[in-house]
Each structure stands twice: as structure tokens, then as C-alpha cells.
Design a protein around this motif. Structure first.
Motif, short mmCIF file in Angstrom:
data_model
loop_
_atom_site.label_atom_id
_atom_site.label_comp_id
_atom_site.label_asym_id
_atom_site.label_seq_id
_atom_site.Cartn_x
_atom_site.Cartn_y
_atom_site.Cartn_z
N SER A 112 0.69 -1.24 -0.14
CA SER A 112 0.01 0.01 0.03
C SER A 112 0.93 1.24 0.05
O SER A 112 0.70 2.37 -0.96
N ARG A 113 1.88 1.20 0.79
CA ARG A 113 2.62 2.46 0.93
C ARG A 113 3.53 2.31 -0.36
O ARG A 113 3.70 3.80 -1.00
N ARG A 114 3.90 1.51 -1.21
CA ARG A 114 4.65 1.72 -2.54
C ARG A 114 3.60 2.14 -3.55
O ARG A 114 3.81 3.32 -4.35
N LEU A 115 2.09 1.82 -3.39
CA LEU A 115 1.18 2.44 -4.51
C LEU A 115 0.92 3.87 -4.02
O LEU A 115 0.93 4.69 -5.00
N GLU A 116 0.77 4.46 -2.80
CA GLU A 116 0.54 5.72 -2.30
C GLU A 116 1.66 6.60 -2.59
O GLU A 116 1.52 7.52 -3.11
N TRP A 170 9.32 11.39 -1.92
CA TRP A 170 8.86 10.93 -3.22
C TRP A 170 8.10 12.14 -3.98
O TRP A 170 8.05 12.28 -5.02
N MET A 171 7.38 13.17 -3.12
CA MET A 171 7.11 14.34 -3.80
C MET A 171 8.20 15.16 -4.34
O MET A 171 8.19 15.64 -5.53
N GLU A 172 9.27 15.32 -3.59
CA GLU A 172 10.35 15.90 -4.24
C GLU A 172 11.31 15.28 -5.11
O GLU A 172 11.50 15.79 -6.13
N ARG A 173 11.35 13.84 -5.01
CA ARG A 173 11.87 13.28 -6.42
C ARG A 173 11.18 13.25 -7.69
O ARG A 173 11.67 13.64 -8.73
N GLY A 174 9.60 13.23 -7.42
CA GLY A 174 8.75 13.50 -8.70
C GLY A 174 9.02 15.16 -9.34
O GLY A 174 8.97 15.38 -10.30
N PHE A 175 8.77 15.95 -8.29
CA PHE A 175 8.78 17.36 -8.80
C PHE A 175 10.14 17.54 -9.40
O PHE A 175 10.34 18.52 -10.26
N ASN A 176 11.35 17.22 -8.78
CA ASN A 176 12.64 17.30 -9.02
C ASN A 176 12.81 17.15 -10.64
O ASN A 176 13.51 17.46 -11.41
N ALA A 177 12.33 15.81 -10.66
CA ALA A 177 12.70 15.18 -12.23
C ALA A 177 11.63 15.67 -13.34
O ALA A 177 11.90 15.77 -14.35
N GLY A 178 10.49 15.92 -12.63
CA GLY A 178 9.25 16.37 -13.68
C GLY A 178 9.02 15.32 -14.78
O GLY A 178 8.43 15.54 -15.68
N SER A 179 9.27 13.93 -14.11
CA SER A 179 9.12 12.87 -15.27
C SER A 179 8.56 11.68 -14.48
O SER A 179 8.91 11.50 -13.24
N PRO A 180 7.39 10.82 -14.86
CA PRO A 180 7.07 9.82 -14.14
C PRO A 180 8.07 8.70 -14.06
O PRO A 180 8.06 7.77 -13.33
N SER A 181 9.14 8.68 -15.05
CA SER A 181 10.26 7.69 -14.84
C SER A 181 11.06 7.64 -13.62
O SER A 181 11.47 6.87 -13.12
N ALA A 182 10.84 8.86 -12.70
CA ALA A 182 11.42 8.91 -11.37
C ALA A 182 10.66 8.21 -10.25
O ALA A 182 11.16 8.49 -9.05
N CYS A 183 9.56 7.74 -10.55
CA CYS A 183 8.67 7.28 -9.52
C CYS A 183 8.26 5.90 -9.44
O CYS A 183 7.30 5.42 -9.29
N ASN A 184 9.61 4.95 -9.63
CA ASN A 184 9.39 3.63 -9.38
C ASN A 184 9.42 3.29 -8.06
O ASN A 184 10.54 2.75 -7.73
N THR A 185 8.45 3.28 -7.50
CA THR A 185 8.63 2.98 -5.99
C THR A 185 8.67 1.43 -5.57
O THR A 185 9.02 0.93 -4.58
N TRP A 186 8.44 0.73 -6.76
CA TRP A 186 8.12 -0.92 -6.48
C TRP A 186 9.59 -1.56 -6.48
O TRP A 186 9.75 -2.53 -6.02
N THR A 187 10.65 -0.82 -6.92
CA THR A 187 11.96 -1.45 -6.98
C THR A 187 12.98 -0.71 -6.01
O THR A 187 14.05 -0.91 -5.87
N ALA A 188 12.33 0.34 -5.23
CA ALA A 188 13.03 1.30 -4.33
C ALA A 188 13.43 0.73 -3.23
O ALA A 188 12.65 -0.45 -2.72
N PRO A 189 14.59 1.12 -2.44
CA PRO A 189 14.78 0.45 -1.24
C PRO A 189 13.76 0.54 -0.21
O PRO A 189 13.17 1.42 -0.38
N SER A 190 13.50 -0.39 0.80
CA SER A 190 12.32 -0.40 1.64
C SER A 190 12.55 1.03 2.57
O SER A 190 11.42 1.56 2.94
N ARG A 191 13.72 1.55 2.86
CA ARG A 191 13.96 2.54 3.74
C ARG A 191 13.13 3.90 3.10
O ARG A 191 12.85 4.69 3.82
N THR A 192 13.06 3.97 1.67
CA THR A 192 12.57 5.07 1.20
C THR A 192 11.10 4.94 1.09
O THR A 192 10.28 6.02 0.40
N VAL A 193 10.28 3.84 1.40
CA VAL A 193 8.97 3.61 1.27
C VAL A 193 8.52 3.27 2.68
O VAL A 193 7.40 2.55 2.71
N ALA A 194 9.13 3.49 3.56
CA ALA A 194 8.67 3.18 5.11
C ALA A 194 7.37 3.91 5.55
O ALA A 194 7.17 4.98 4.91
#
Length: 194
Positions: A112-116, A170-194
Motif C-alpha cells: 500500500s505504501r509503495r502504491l500511495e 517521493w514528492m521531491e523526487r517527482g517534482f525535481n525530475a518532472g517525469s514519471p520515470s522517477a517514480c518507480n517505488t516498486w523497486t525502491a529500497p524499503s527505507r525510502t518507502v517506510a
């Protein structure tokens, strides 16, 4: 909000065309009371939600929303809910549903956290893309991210949306990149999706 929704439709239609994927706009419904949908009851703590069954975004126009007409925050919220529709069209929602079907509660919360958090990132990437039309000053953005880092988790007692610090990341990551390609939470380390 309807203006932001029109921008979202145009922006995501373009992204899906680039990816050679079919696109369909979600339906949008503004409500003044917490209504049920084919997905069930209004989620506790939510100001709105997306129902994948009828592909509708429900946006609550409640007294507390009307008292705080902060355009960038409302745009981010709208973009987040729209991102759930994007996840539906991309097959992410199907993957999520299959993954949590028989999972233990801790695993369900992690998914759920990765989805949100992905929706937070996608919404923020959209805000960056439309920054010429809906100006978001750096000071406004920094203030919003700072508030989310400190308070973003307070409505979600089960930690199904991530800690405030994860939401801000994740807000900062998306805003700084300005691209959906920065938003793969599904392979991100668990510490970034805590």
C-alpha cells in the motif's frame, strides 16, 4: 480543481501516447458528503479517493477544504488521486491487487505504501510539468513538502501511505525530475518507502 483535471487529462494523454498505450480519462465527482462507491465506504482520513471499479475520482468539498484555499496543495491532492487512475491504466493496480490478495497484513501495508508513494511522486512530477500554467513558487513548494514531512502521516494510523518523511521524499523526487520515470517505488529500497 476542474482546471487542474483538464491539465491532467492533457498531460497524461500525451505520456500514454508516447508509451504507445491506450488512454481513457477518469470520471470526476465533487461531493459535499462522504459517499460510498462500488469500491466501498469513504476511506477514513481521506479528503477524496479513486475507485478503480468505476474509474471515478471522488473529491470531497468539505468545510475544512474551503477554509484552506491553498492552490498548490489542492493541485497536488488532485494530481495524486489522478495518479491512481494512471496506475489503473498501466496495470499497477492489478499487480497491487494480486500481490496483496493473500499477503500478511505487514506485507499488505508495505505494498500500500509503495502504491500511495508512487501516486505522490507522479502527482508531483505533473506539478513540475505545468509549473508555467499553475505557478508553484519554490518557497510554496518547500513549505508544502516541509508540512508533509512533519504531518503527512497523521491521517493514516495504519501507515498505509508512508511516513511523512517518505511522502516528502517521493514528492521531491517527482517534482525535481518532472517525469514519471522517477517514480518507480516498486523497486525502491524499503527505507525510502517506510
Amino acid at each position: 480543481m476542474t482546471r487542474v483535471n483538464r491539465c491532467l487529462n492533457l498531460a497524461w494523454k500525451t505520456q500514454f501516447r508516447k508509451a504507445k498505450l491506450p488512454f481513457a480519462q477518469p470520471k470526476l465527482r465533487f461531493v459535499t458528503t462522504k459517499v460510498s462507491s462500488p469500491c466501498g465506504r469513504w476511506p477514513a482520513g481521506a479528503g477524496g479517493y479513486y475507485c478503480s471499479s468505476n474509474r471515478m475520482i471522488y473529491i470531497g468539498v468539505f468545510r475544512d477544504v474551503l477554509k484552506n484555499p491553498y492552490a498548490p496543495n489542492h493541485a497536488q491532492f488532485m494530481a495524486h488521486e489522478y495518479a491512481h487512475h494512471v496506475q489503473q491504466l498501466m496495470g499497477v493496480m492489478t499487480y497491487y491487487g494480486q500481490s496483496v490478495w493473500r499477503a500478511r497484513s505487514t506485507t499488505k501495508l508495505a505494498f500500500s505504501r509503495r502504491l500511495e508513494l508512487q501516486a505522490d511522486c507522479l502527482g508531483s512530477a505533473f506539478l513540475r510539468q505545468i509549473s508555467a500554467d499553475l505557478p508553484v513558487e519554490q518557497e510554496q513548494w518547500d513549505s508544502m513538502v516541509e508540512w508533509v514531512a512533519a504531518n503527512g502521516h497523521k491521517n493514516w494510523v495504519k501507515n498505509d501511505h508512508g511516513k511523512g518523511s517518505s511522502q516528502a521524499y517521493w514528492m521531491e523526487r517527482g517534482f525535481n525530475a518532472g517525469s514519471p520515470s522517477a517514480c518507480n517505488t516498486w523497486t525502491a529500497p524499503s527505507r525510502t518507502v517506510a
